[in-house]
Design an enzyme around this catalytic site. Structure first.
Site, PDB file in Angstrom:
ATOM      1  N   PHE A   1      41.640  33.259  50.043  1.00 58.53           N
ATOM      2  CA  PHE A   1      41.481  31.801  49.910  1.00 58.53           C
ATOM      3  C   PHE A   1      40.032  31.413  49.585  1.00 58.53           C
ATOM      4  CE2 PHE A   1      40.714  27.973  52.870  1.00 58.53           C
ATOM      5  CZ  PHE A   1      40.817  27.063  51.839  1.00 58.53           C
TER       6      PHE A   1
ATOM      7  N   ASP B   1      39.015  43.760  46.703  1.00 60.13           N
ATOM      8  CA  ASP B   1      40.053  43.272  47.621  1.00 60.13           C
ATOM      9  C   ASP B   1      41.261  44.198  47.474  1.00 60.13           C
ATOM     10  OD1 ASP B   1      42.164  41.654  48.840  1.00 60.13           O
ATOM     11  OD2 ASP B   1      40.824  39.942  48.650  1.00 60.13           O
TER      12      ASP B   1
ATOM     13  N   LEU C   1      44.251  43.486  48.400  1.00 58.19           N
ATOM     14  CA  LEU C   1      45.447  42.634  48.485  1.00 58.19           C
ATOM     15  C   LEU C   1      46.234  42.962  49.750  1.00 58.19           C
ATOM     16  CD1 LEU C   1      46.662  42.570  44.759  1.00 58.19           C
ATOM     17  CD2 LEU C   1      44.929  41.192  45.883  1.00 58.19           C
TER      18      LEU C   1
ATOM     19  N   ILE D   1      36.768  47.667  51.528  1.00 58.16           N
ATOM     20  CA  ILE D   1      35.377  47.827  51.975  1.00 58.16           C
ATOM     21  C   ILE D   1      35.256  48.909  53.047  1.00 58.16           C
ATOM     22  CG2 ILE D   1      34.574  45.523  51.342  1.00 58.16           C
ATOM     23  CD1 ILE D   1      34.888  44.802  54.402  1.00 58.16           C
TER      24      ILE D   1
ATOM     25  N   ALA E   1      35.507  39.290  52.879  1.00 65.53           N
ATOM     26  CA  ALA E   1      36.626  40.165  53.263  1.00 65.53           C
ATOM     27  C   ALA E   1      36.737  40.234  54.769  1.00 65.53           C
ATOM     28  CB  ALA E   1      36.394  41.572  52.707  1.00 65.53           C
TER      29      ALA E   1
ATOM     30  N   GLN F   1      39.896  40.870  58.179  1.00 70.70           N
ATOM     31  CA  GLN F   1      41.185  40.582  58.802  1.00 70.70           C
ATOM     32  C   GLN F   1      40.934  39.313  59.593  1.00 70.70           C
ATOM     33  OE1 GLN F   1      44.498  41.865  58.763  1.00 70.70           O
ATOM     34  NE2 GLN F   1      44.614  39.856  59.744  1.00 70.70           N
TER      35      GLN F   1
ATOM     36  N   SER G   1      32.127  32.816  61.717  1.00 74.12           N
ATOM     37  CA  SER G   1      33.179  31.923  62.191  1.00 74.12           C
ATOM     38  C   SER G   1      32.765  31.197  63.470  1.00 74.12           C
ATOM     39  CB  SER G   1      34.418  32.780  62.470  1.00 74.12           C
ATOM     40  OG  SER G   1      35.331  32.098  63.282  1.00 74.12           O
TER      41      SER G   1
ATOM     42  N   TYR H   1      38.884  39.201  67.391  1.00 78.19           N
ATOM     43  CA  TYR H   1      38.368  38.681  66.116  1.00 78.19           C
ATOM     44  C   TYR H   1      36.970  38.092  66.301  1.00 78.19           C
ATOM     45  CZ  TYR H   1      37.867  35.347  62.218  1.00 78.19           C
ATOM     46  OH  TYR H   1      37.395  34.622  61.147  1.00 78.19           O
TER      47      TYR H   1
ATOM     48  N   ILE I   1      53.515  20.659  66.986  1.00 72.82           N
ATOM     49  CA  ILE I   1      52.178  20.786  67.577  1.00 72.82           C
ATOM     50  C   ILE I   1      52.280  21.713  68.782  1.00 72.82           C
ATOM     51  CG2 ILE I   1      50.439  19.496  68.885  1.00 72.82           C
ATOM     52  CD1 ILE I   1      51.213  17.085  67.089  1.00 72.82           C
TER      53      ILE I   1
END
Ligand SMILES: NC(=O)c1ccc[n+]([C@@H]2O[C@H](COP(=O)([O-])OP(=O)(O)OC[C@H]3O[C@@H](n4cnc5c(N)ncnc54)[C@H](O)[C@@H]3O)[C@@H](O)[C@H]2O)c1
Length: 327
Positions: free
Chosen positions: A11, A31, A33, A64, A86, A88, A129, A153, A209
């Site tokens: 994205f 990438d 994919l 990578i 890149a 996960q 992030s 993460y 929600i």
């Protein structure tokens, strides 16, 4: 001058690749994919970049985590700038399978930093992030806020930032980490609130929600993210730094759902389901550090962004929706 965009079929990476191609640059993307969501979305992203860039665009189907490939790619293509997207991604996924994000987000990053150092790249920009903050002490988060990630993460993203800082301080590789706060826009990843709410509303189903809807998010439109990255081609400020890249303000998930119901014209009520534990309760960015260091000024409000996304979704519904529902 060649720009390497890792994860460039995804994205955010594909938006960056497209923007750099529009600026007239040579772009190489690596990438594999990864089938984390329907890979036809990624193939379309590649086709779009190829149609914008022609011969100036190269797609390498690789990972990578392949150290030899990464070294060869960075040195043989004369890469001067790396925009490392890149990963996960996904907080919940990382709780279920922590090894995969570790291998890609941490070991993969290390391979890139080693290759960048060997090739003497001008700049290495790392996609970080808001998950690096974790347990909240106060809002909005500024960069002095504690870092206590609450998911595997988040740990990988914080580790990656530390590696980048050390590669600047110890190995003289100019790095910058941009802490993205929930990014959305055309071609966005499936299984995120904005995509789910939009597809349900357009199909006459209520948006669901998780929790009471009072959790807040700083949703950042992808064009603002592109501008933050693009500015790093023009300034050499901020070496070794990590900074927030968020939006113009945060809103509750309930308000977001209401905007989307309004924007789609759906005749539905909101639906509520049990909260998902791994998700942060609130995110909100103080972006003053990025404003001071790189001139970052987010411009897209959530209302404008949702409206643009819903318009784009309607225009691309024939191919996007089946792929989103399949992911
Ligand atoms: N979208 C968000 O809200 C958000 C928020 C904070 C941070 N981020 C970060 O921004 C970056 C881009 O996220 P996105 O939303 O575009 O996700 P995405 O999943 O669409 O893009 C990531 C891309 O990385 C690729 N990839 C996976 N494993 C790889 C490997 N081993 N080698 C090379 N590429 C690999 C995937 O195939 C995918 O195309 C990620 O680093 C993510 O952690 C995103």
């Amino acid at each position: 001058m060649t720009v390497l965009v890792t994860g460039g079929a995804g994205f955010i990476g594909s938006h960056l690749a497209e923007a750099f191609l529009e600026d007239g640059r040579e772009v190489v993307v690596i990438d594999p994919l990864d089938p984390y969501y329907d890979t036809d979305i990624k193939r379309r992203n590649i086709d779009r970049c190829r149609s914008v860039g022609g011969d100036r665009y190269e797609f390498v189907d690789g990972s990578i985590t392949d150290e030899a490939l990464v070294r060869d790619l960075v040195s043989s293509r004369d890469v001067e700038y790396v925009f490392h997207q890149a990963a996960q991604a996904g907080v919940r996924t990382s709780v279920e399978n922590p090894k995969k994000p570790h291998e890609i987000n941490t070991t993969g990053l290390l391979n890139l930093l080693l290759a960048a150092e060997e090739a003497g790249v001008e700049r290495f920009v790392n996609a970080s992030s808001s998950s690096v903050y974790g347990e909240m002490e106060y809002l909005p988060y500024d960069e002095d806020h504690q870092n206590v990630p609450q998911s595997p993460y988040g740990v990988t993203k914080l580790t990656a930032e530390h590696y980048c800082r050390v590669w600047t301080d110890v190995y003289d590789v100019p790095t910058v980490s941009l802490r993205y706060f929930t990014v959305y826009g055309p071609r966005m990843r499936p299984n995120m609130a904005i995509t789910n709410f939009t597809s349900r509303c357009l199909n006459g189903e209520p948006p669901v929600i998780y929790g009471d809807g009072q959790q807040t998010r700083d949703f950042t439109y992808v064009d603002d993210i592109v501008e933050a990255n693009r500015s790093l081609l023009e300034t050499d400020a901020a070496d070794g730094e990590a900074m927030n890249v968020g939006s113009t303000g945060n809103i509750t998930i309930e308000e977001l759902a209401e905007h989307i119901v309004e924007e789609t014209g759906a005749d539905v009520d909101l639906e509520y389901a049990e909260a998902k534990e791994a998700d942060a309760r609130h995110t909100h960015a103080d972006v003053s550090k990025a404003t001071d260091l790189i001139g970052y000024e987010p411009t897209t409000t959530i209302r404008e962004g949702v409206s643009r996304f819903v318009d784009w979704y309607r225009e691309n519904r024939d191919w996007y929706e089946p792929l989103v529902l399949n992911s």
